[in-house]
Design a protein around this motif. Sequence first.
Motif, PDB file in Angstrom:
ATOM      1  N   HIS A  20       0.843  -1.387  -0.041  1.00 18.86           N
ATOM      2  CA  HIS A  20      -0.058   0.003  -0.026  1.00 18.86           C
ATOM      3  C   HIS A  20       0.981   1.200   0.043  1.00 18.86           C
ATOM      4  O   HIS A  20       0.712   2.090  -0.767  1.00 18.86           O
ATOM      5  N   ASN A  21       1.937   1.126   0.679  1.00 17.21           N
ATOM      6  CA  ASN A  21       2.933   2.435   1.007  1.00 17.21           C
ATOM      7  C   ASN A  21       3.304   2.924  -0.425  1.00 17.21           C
ATOM      8  O   ASN A  21       3.420   4.124  -0.895  1.00 17.21           O
ATOM      9  N   ALA A  22       3.761   2.081  -1.434  1.00 21.34           N
ATOM     10  CA  ALA A  22       4.377   2.402  -2.592  1.00 21.34           C
ATOM     11  C   ALA A  22       3.648   2.880  -3.238  1.00 21.34           C
ATOM     12  O   ALA A  22       3.705   3.784  -4.168  1.00 21.34           O
ATOM     13  N   TYR A  23       2.126   2.342  -3.558  1.00 26.07           N
ATOM     14  CA  TYR A  23       1.325   3.003  -4.409  1.00 26.07           C
ATOM     15  C   TYR A  23       0.908   4.449  -3.770  1.00 26.07           C
ATOM     16  O   TYR A  23       0.941   5.440  -4.408  1.00 26.07           O
ATOM     17  N   ALA A  24       0.661   4.639  -2.528  1.00 23.05           N
ATOM     18  CA  ALA A  24      -0.004   5.756  -1.971  1.00 23.05           C
ATOM     19  C   ALA A  24       0.874   6.874  -1.919  1.00 23.05           C
ATOM     20  O   ALA A  24       0.798   8.043  -2.285  1.00 23.05           O
ATOM     21  N   LEU A  25       2.375   6.652  -1.673  1.00 23.29           N
ATOM     22  CA  LEU A  25       3.506   7.668  -1.885  1.00 23.29           C
ATOM     23  C   LEU A  25       3.818   8.311  -3.193  1.00 23.29           C
ATOM     24  O   LEU A  25       3.882   9.181  -3.420  1.00 23.29           O
ATOM     25  N   LEU A  40       6.165  -4.549  -5.489  1.00 28.43           N
ATOM     26  CA  LEU A  40       6.470  -3.171  -4.894  1.00 28.43           C
ATOM     27  C   LEU A  40       6.728  -2.285  -5.974  1.00 28.43           C
ATOM     28  O   LEU A  40       6.273  -1.059  -5.959  1.00 28.43           O
ATOM     29  N   ALA A  41       7.933  -2.578  -6.866  1.00 28.61           N
ATOM     30  CA  ALA A  41       8.251  -1.780  -7.886  1.00 28.61           C
ATOM     31  C   ALA A  41       7.037  -1.218  -8.874  1.00 28.61           C
ATOM     32  O   ALA A  41       6.848  -0.206  -9.084  1.00 28.61           O
ATOM     33  N   VAL A  71       8.823   7.347   5.723  1.00 30.96           N
ATOM     34  CA  VAL A  71       8.153   6.140   5.830  1.00 30.96           C
ATOM     35  C   VAL A  71       8.965   4.726   6.040  1.00 30.96           C
ATOM     36  O   VAL A  71       8.942   3.856   6.879  1.00 30.96           O
ATOM     37  N   TYR A  72       9.926   4.678   5.017  1.00 32.24           N
ATOM     38  CA  TYR A  72      10.690   3.595   5.228  1.00 32.24           C
ATOM     39  C   TYR A  72      11.404   3.494   6.370  1.00 32.24           C
ATOM     40  O   TYR A  72      11.753   2.180   7.169  1.00 32.24           O
ATOM     41  N   GLY A  73      11.902   4.486   6.861  1.00 31.86           N
ATOM     42  CA  GLY A  73      12.957   4.476   8.194  1.00 31.86           C
ATOM     43  C   GLY A  73      11.937   4.070   9.329  1.00 31.86           C
ATOM     44  O   GLY A  73      12.176   3.305  10.246  1.00 31.86           O
ATOM     45  N   ILE A  74      10.629   4.600   9.525  1.00 35.81           N
ATOM     46  CA  ILE A  74       9.864   4.405  10.465  1.00 35.81           C
ATOM     47  C   ILE A  74       9.559   2.936  10.461  1.00 35.81           C
ATOM     48  O   ILE A  74       9.310   2.184  11.403  1.00 35.81           O
ATOM     49  N   VAL A  75       8.982   2.436   9.406  1.00 35.37           N
ATOM     50  CA  VAL A  75       8.611   0.835   9.088  1.00 35.37           C
ATOM     51  C   VAL A  75       9.748   0.019   9.284  1.00 35.37           C
ATOM     52  O   VAL A  75       9.607  -0.981   9.818  1.00 35.37           O
ATOM     53  N   ARG A  76      11.050   0.422   9.152  1.00 39.49           N
ATOM     54  CA  ARG A  76      12.139  -0.496   9.328  1.00 39.49           C
ATOM     55  C   ARG A  76      12.380  -0.679  10.841  1.00 39.49           C
ATOM     56  O   ARG A  76      12.980  -1.582  11.183  1.00 39.49           O
ATOM     57  N   THR A  77      12.032   0.288  11.579  1.00 43.17           N
ATOM     58  CA  THR A  77      12.108   0.190  13.139  1.00 43.17           C
ATOM     59  C   THR A  77      11.480  -0.945  13.521  1.00 43.17           C
ATOM     60  O   THR A  77      11.958  -1.366  14.715  1.00 43.17           O
ATOM     61  N   ALA A  78      10.226  -1.381  12.904  1.00 42.54           N
ATOM     62  CA  ALA A  78       9.740  -2.748  13.502  1.00 42.54           C
ATOM     63  C   ALA A  78      10.565  -3.781  13.602  1.00 42.54           C
ATOM     64  O   ALA A  78      10.623  -4.639  14.694  1.00 42.54           O
TER      65      ALA A  78
END
Length: 327
Positions: free
Chosen positions: A56-61, A107-108, A217-224
């Motif tokens: 979803h993120n790839a599409y939305a961004l 994702l691409a 967003v990538y940085g925040i998601v990666r923290t998980a």
Amino acid sequence: MARITTLEATRGPGAVLAVIVVSNLMIVIDVSIAITGLPKMRESLDISAAHLSWVHNAYALAFGGLLLLGARAGDILGRRRMFIVGLALFTMASLVIGLAPSAAWLLAARAVQGAGAAVLAPSTLALLSTNFAPGPARTRALSYYTSAIGVGATAGLVLGGLFADLVSWRAGFFINLPIGVALFVAARRYLAETPKAAGKLDVVGAFTSTLGMGSLVYGIVRTAEAGWSDTITVASLAAAAILITGFIVNETRAAQPILPLRLLMNRQRSGAYAARMLFLGGMAGFWFFTTQFLQGVLGYRPLTAGLAWPSFQPPCSILPPRYWCRG
């Protein structure tokens, strides 16, 4: 006014409205159609829990980040032309998503699909305004246009579950192919080109904002998975700060910025932007986690999960398993 009336008479307002509404419906459906099929995507492509959000993120961004650039391109290069370009990009990306052999391809292609939507979406509304004169005709056309947004969001959730359960999650994207081809032919036949306006494209602003938000967003998601002290996480957040700062600086200097910063000085407008951001952010998060809760915890089948969105159904222990639950 006379030009619009002549355009309606020669092109056919019904056909023009159908092309615009169906294209808008296709865009909206694709925002939500992937949601219900997320667990199936995770199983078939072996996507990690953190990376799954990027469907979803790839599409939305890409959609949100390039939307203003797509609108400006329509003004400068012609809205019919950009409508066709965006439609072709969106349709081809849908084919690649359906054939994706790995998570990276998926994702691409979702990002490319979002870019196509960013070009296509503003052209649909602009073409509606230029093809229907102010008054009852335009009001009626706008009502159909806005209704497609609400219907498409709900229909996408149900269709995503239907395809994922009975066919494959890939079918939800393959269905865009015949629709896209039909719209391409109809657009060339029924849509007239709009007058082109002089201006410049703020490419730097569009890409710094999109890449900046993507890095954030990538940085925040990666923290998980990696935590806040991870080197890549820190680098991603630092890149986001640099890119977003660069975007702000660019918007103060660009001759025709995609986001004039003076718009944010109005308290009411800024409040509306913030409310809209929080609403859409909350809705997207709710969709993402709820569909996995319904299927992964309650054991709903994808189709049942799609039908359950209007109102939650009781857990599987209360309902007949053969109708509601896996197994």
